[in-house]
Design a protein around this motif. Structure first.
Motif, PDB file in Angstrom:
ATOM      1  N   SER A 160       4.883  16.927  -2.429  1.00 43.67           N
ATOM      2  CA  SER A 160       4.633  16.130  -3.618  1.00 43.67           C
ATOM      3  C   SER A 160       5.343  16.785  -4.797  1.00 43.67           C
ATOM      4  N   THR A 181       2.618   8.699   7.570  1.00 47.82           N
ATOM      5  CA  THR A 181       1.780   7.814   6.762  1.00 47.82           C
ATOM      6  C   THR A 181       0.298   7.903   7.110  1.00 47.82           C
ATOM      7  N   MET A 224       4.589   1.887   1.589  1.00 51.56           N
ATOM      8  CA  MET A 224       5.705   2.294   0.734  1.00 51.56           C
ATOM      9  C   MET A 224       6.369   3.551   1.300  1.00 51.56           C
ATOM     10  N   THR A 269       0.835  -1.192   0.000  1.00 52.23           N
ATOM     11  CA  THR A 269       0.000   0.000   0.000  1.00 52.23           C
ATOM     12  C   THR A 269       0.871   1.243   0.000  1.00 52.23           C
ATOM     13  N   LYS A 270       0.295   2.349  -0.416  1.00 53.40           N
ATOM     14  CA  LYS A 270       1.057   3.593  -0.448  1.00 53.40           C
ATOM     15  C   LYS A 270       1.591   3.989   0.936  1.00 53.40           C
TER      16      LYS A 270
END
Length: 149
Positions: A34, A109, A18, A14-15
Motif C-alpha cells: 500500500s 483479491t 478493481m 468493488t475494491k
C-alpha cells in the motif's frame, strides 16, 4: 472512479474487482503493498511478466489477444468496437485467461475464483468499451491513468 462509472451492471465496482481489473490490464496493485509501505523489489509472476509491463497478460491488448486466441475474437471486438457489447461466459473467460492467472488474481483479491470470473465476465465488456471509446486501443499509460482516478 469517473471513467468506470456505469461501466458495470449496477454501476458499482468493488475494491477486489478493481484490483483484479488492475492486475489484468495494467499490473497495478500486484505487489500487494500500500502507499504507506516501502517499495519492494518487483517479482516475476508465473506468467512471466512483471507488474511494470502491463499486467499479467500484457495489458488490455494482451487480454484481447488471449480472448481471440481462445476463439472469442468476435466478443472481444464487440467490446472495442462502437456497437453493442457481447457478453462472455465466466467459464469461457477463465479458459481464455488461464487457470494460473485466475488463481493468482483470486489470491491477490481474496475472492473465490468462480466469483472472480463471474464479476470479471460482467465487468470487462463495459470496462473495455469505456477504455476504447473510438474503437482503438489506448496506450498502456492511458489505461494505467484510468486506474489512478
Amino acid at each position: 472512479m469517473g471513467l468506470f462509472d456505469n461501466a458495470v451492471p449496477g454501476g458499482n465496482i468493488t475494491k477486489p474487482l478493481m484490483i483484479a481489473l488492475g492486475a489484468l490490464l495494467v499490473g497495478k496493485m500486484l505487489s500487494g503493498r500500500s502507499a504507506g509501505q516501502p517499495d519492494q523489489p518487483q517479482t516475476t509472476s508465473p506468467s512471466g511478466t512483471t507488474p511494470a509491463d502491463g499486467g499479467l497478460l500484457g495489458g488490455l491488448g494482451g487480454l484481447l489477444d488471449k480472448l481471440k486466441d481462445a476463439g472469442h475474437g468476435n466478443v472481444a471486438d464487440s467490446w472495442v468496437g462502437t456497437g453493442q457489447n457481447q457478453p462472455i461466459n465466466a467459464n469461457d473467460l477463465g479458459s481464455a485467461i488461464g487457470p494460473q492467472i485466475i488463481h493468482e488474481i483470486a489470491q491477490k483479491t481474496g475472492m473465490d475464483e468462480q466469483e472472480l470470473l463471474k464479476q470479471l465476465s460482467a465487468a470487462l465488456p463495459g470496462i473495455v468499451d469505456k477504455l476504447t471509446p473510438n474503437g482503438q486501443l489506448p496506450q498502456p499509460h492511458q489505461v494505467a491513468s484510468a486506474f489512478n482516478n
